[in-house]
Design a protein around this motif. Structure first.
Motif, PDB file in Angstrom:
ATOM      1  N   ASP A 101      48.093  11.103  -0.176  1.00  0.00           N
ATOM      2  CA  ASP A 101      48.959   9.969  -0.512  1.00  0.00           C
ATOM      3  C   ASP A 101      48.719   9.555  -1.956  1.00  0.00           C
ATOM      4  O   ASP A 101      48.462   8.390  -2.272  1.00  0.00           O
ATOM      5  N   ALA A 102      48.810  10.539  -2.838  1.00  0.00           N
ATOM      6  CA  ALA A 102      48.469  10.345  -4.244  1.00  0.00           C
ATOM      7  C   ALA A 102      49.567  10.917  -5.127  1.00  0.00           C
ATOM      8  O   ALA A 102      50.469  11.623  -4.668  1.00  0.00           O
ATOM      9  N   ALA A 103      49.494  10.616  -6.408  1.00  0.00           N
ATOM     10  CA  ALA A 103      50.360  11.235  -7.402  1.00  0.00           C
ATOM     11  C   ALA A 103      49.728  12.538  -7.863  1.00  0.00           C
ATOM     12  O   ALA A 103      48.514  12.723  -7.802  1.00  0.00           O
ATOM     13  N   LEU A 104      50.568  13.444  -8.324  1.00  0.00           N
ATOM     14  CA  LEU A 104      50.097  14.701  -8.894  1.00  0.00           C
ATOM     15  C   LEU A 104      50.009  14.528 -10.404  1.00  0.00           C
ATOM     16  O   LEU A 104      50.968  14.101 -11.050  1.00  0.00           O
ATOM     17  N   SER A 105      48.859  14.838 -10.989  1.00  0.00           N
ATOM     18  CA  SER A 105      48.687  14.755 -12.448  1.00  0.00           C
ATOM     19  C   SER A 105      48.233  16.106 -12.966  1.00  0.00           C
ATOM     20  O   SER A 105      47.200  16.637 -12.535  1.00  0.00           O
ATOM     21  N   ILE A 106      49.031  16.663 -13.879  1.00  0.00           N
ATOM     22  CA  ILE A 106      48.681  17.954 -14.477  1.00  0.00           C
ATOM     23  C   ILE A 106      48.717  17.837 -16.002  1.00  0.00           C
ATOM     24  O   ILE A 106      49.512  17.090 -16.564  1.00  0.00           O
ATOM     25  N   ALA A 107      47.821  18.575 -16.643  1.00  0.00           N
ATOM     26  CA  ALA A 107      47.878  18.767 -18.092  1.00  0.00           C
ATOM     27  C   ALA A 107      48.339  20.202 -18.314  1.00  0.00           C
ATOM     28  O   ALA A 107      47.802  21.137 -17.711  1.00  0.00           O
ATOM     29  N   ILE A 108      49.348  20.368 -19.133  1.00  0.00           N
ATOM     30  CA  ILE A 108      49.878  21.696 -19.441  1.00  0.00           C
ATOM     31  C   ILE A 108      49.301  22.116 -20.776  1.00  0.00           C
ATOM     32  O   ILE A 108      49.460  21.420 -21.788  1.00  0.00           O
ATOM     33  N   TYR A 109      48.653  23.293 -20.777  1.00  0.00           N
ATOM     34  CA  TYR A 109      47.856  23.687 -21.947  1.00  0.00           C
ATOM     35  C   TYR A 109      47.996  25.194 -22.172  1.00  0.00           C
ATOM     36  O   TYR A 109      47.090  25.964 -21.883  1.00  0.00           O
ATOM     37  N   GLY A 110      49.152  25.573 -22.704  1.00  0.00           N
ATOM     38  CA  GLY A 110      49.386  26.989 -22.950  1.00  0.00           C
ATOM     39  C   GLY A 110      50.234  27.243 -24.172  1.00  0.00           C
ATOM     40  O   GLY A 110      50.810  28.325 -24.326  1.00  0.00           O
ATOM     41  N   LEU A 111      50.332  26.270 -25.058  1.00  0.00           N
ATOM     42  CA  LEU A 111      51.177  26.334 -26.243  1.00  0.00           C
ATOM     43  C   LEU A 111      50.837  27.551 -27.114  1.00  0.00           C
ATOM     44  O   LEU A 111      49.665  27.896 -27.261  1.00  0.00           O
ATOM     45  N   PRO A 112      51.836  28.201 -27.698  1.00  0.00           N
ATOM     46  CA  PRO A 112      51.526  29.256 -28.676  1.00  0.00           C
ATOM     47  C   PRO A 112      50.604  28.731 -29.775  1.00  0.00           C
ATOM     48  O   PRO A 112      50.781  27.616 -30.263  1.00  0.00           O
ATOM     49  N   ASP A 113      49.605  29.526 -30.132  1.00  0.00           N
ATOM     50  CA  ASP A 113      48.600  29.148 -31.126  1.00  0.00           C
ATOM     51  C   ASP A 113      47.882  27.860 -30.721  1.00  0.00           C
ATOM     52  O   ASP A 113      47.614  26.992 -31.544  1.00  0.00           O
ATOM     53  N   ARG A 114      47.564  27.777 -29.451  1.00  0.00           N
ATOM     54  CA  ARG A 114      46.879  26.601 -28.916  1.00  0.00           C
ATOM     55  C   ARG A 114      45.573  26.331 -29.664  1.00  0.00           C
ATOM     56  O   ARG A 114      44.799  27.235 -29.940  1.00  0.00           O
ATOM     57  N   ASP A 115      45.358  25.078 -29.968  1.00  0.00           N
ATOM     58  CA  ASP A 115      44.137  24.605 -30.632  1.00  0.00           C
ATOM     59  C   ASP A 115      43.930  25.246 -32.004  1.00  0.00           C
ATOM     60  O   ASP A 115      42.827  25.189 -32.558  1.00  0.00           O
ATOM     61  N   CYS A 116      44.961  25.857 -32.544  1.00  0.00           N
ATOM     62  CA  CYS A 116      44.918  26.418 -33.905  1.00  0.00           C
ATOM     63  C   CYS A 116      43.714  27.337 -34.135  1.00  0.00           C
ATOM     64  O   CYS A 116      43.111  27.343 -35.207  1.00  0.00           O
TER      65      CYS A 116
END
Length: 341
Positions: free
Chosen positions: A121-136
């Motif tokens: 009975d909760a909300a779903l929280s996701i972080a999306i972390y797959g960007l091209p050149d992630r974290d430079c």
């Protein structure tokens, strides 16, 4: 004169099989209409009942988090096992990365998390972390090529759309905007982020883009970077202090200043590891830190609420004795939870 009656038009007899078929078609059409109306009513209800995150929002404690995996393994010393056990029960954002949840597996991952949200009975929280050149190219370097990123985020968006009955919180690409000027790719990053937002938005899905934190960019500078992406007002707001250690009060002030400059945009604040505040300018595995207030503890007219976004116990990178970024680090888990167990 006798009128001869005109012969009446003969009635056309409809063969019984056709009568049956016609009746079935009519019933099916009626049911289809009822089903369509029901679907529209359901969609309308879900849309009207959608509410953004707020104080008392509770998110999923994922059973596949690295803390949960460590707790199930139970192969460390007593303190390390106790830390993993406690952290495994805490509502925490799940990070989707293409290295762990690639294109052909990410839909199933999101569907599993959505099922957990219903059970808890909760909300779903996701972080999306797959960007091209992630974290430079820094500690969390990686990510997908642009075409694959579009496909990956579309799969995630499809899975989120299939879970229209639950609240969904999306933290989109932490650090992506705050780092964009130093990476020399603001326009490219903005394009990738716009594609992701188009793929992800839907009923009761609240998207927060990167806003850095109060000790990084001056507020006017980050406001300009955010404005230049063209993502406002198609997202709910910004996520602040993700994976960092700044004081909650400082982040609230920063959120309000940023909102003033961006026409009233909202914010989430990561309090997962800010219980002892920052360690000067150190951001990569500083020692002596503590977990912060649990999610849903604070909020106002600008800050929707605070959440645990960065999972405590996962390394920031190979610095200050830590393993690679995102790796479970038992010693860090023990230190962060030393006042909780």
């Amino acid at each position: 004169m006798v009128r001869t009656p005109r012969p009446s038009r003969p009635r056309r007899r409809v063969p019984r099989p056709l009568l049956v078929i016609g009746s079935v078609v009519a019933v099916v059409a009626l049911l289809a209409g009822v089903s369509m109306v029901g679907s529209l009513v359901t969609t309308l209800f879900q849309t009207l009942s959608a509410r953004p995150p707020a104080v008392d929002t509770r998110i999923v404690a994922p059973d596949e988090s690295k803390a949960a995996q460590a707790a199930r393994a139970g192969d460390r010393n007593a303190d390390q096992n106790a830390a993993a056990d406690w952290l495994a029960t805490q509502p925490t954002t799940y990070w989707l990365t293409p290295e762990i949840d690639p294109v052909d597996a990410v839909w199933d991952r999101v569907a599993h998390l959505a099922a957990e949200a219903r059970e808890q009975d909760a909300a779903l929280s996701i972080a999306i972390y797959g960007l091209p050149d992630r974290d430079c190219g820094n500690h969390s370097a990686g990510g997908l090529d642009p075409e694959s990123y579009g496909t990956w985020t579309a799969r995630i968006g499809d899975a989120l759309g299939n879970a229209s009955d639950i609240q969904k919180i999306v933290v989109l690409e932490p650090d992506s905007i705050a780092l964009s000027s130093s990476c020399g790719s603001p326009a490219d990053r903005a394009s990738y982020l716009r594609t992701a937002v188009d793929n992800l938005r839907g009923t009761d899905t609240w998207i927060y883009i990167d806003g850095g934190h109060s000790a990084w960019h001056p507020v006017d500078e980050i406001a300009d970077l955010i404005r230049a992406t063209g993502l406002l007002p198609s997202v709910r707001g910004v996520a602040l202090n993700v994976s960092n250690y700044q004081d909650t009060a400082a982040e609230f002030a920063y959120a309000h200043a940023l909102s003033d400059r961006l026409g009233g945009t909202h914010a989430l604040i990561d309090t997962s590891r800010n219980g002892a505040g920052p360690a000067g300018t150190q951001w990569c595995n500083p020692s002596g830190r503590l977990v912060g207030s649990g999610g849903g503890a604070y909020g106002d007219d600008v800050v929707d609420t605070n959440l645990w976004i960065k999972p405590p116990g996962e390394s920031d990178g190979e610095c200050n004795g830590g393993p690679p970024a995102g790796t479970w680090w038992p010693a860090s888990a023990v230190e962060l939870t030393r006042e909780q167990r």
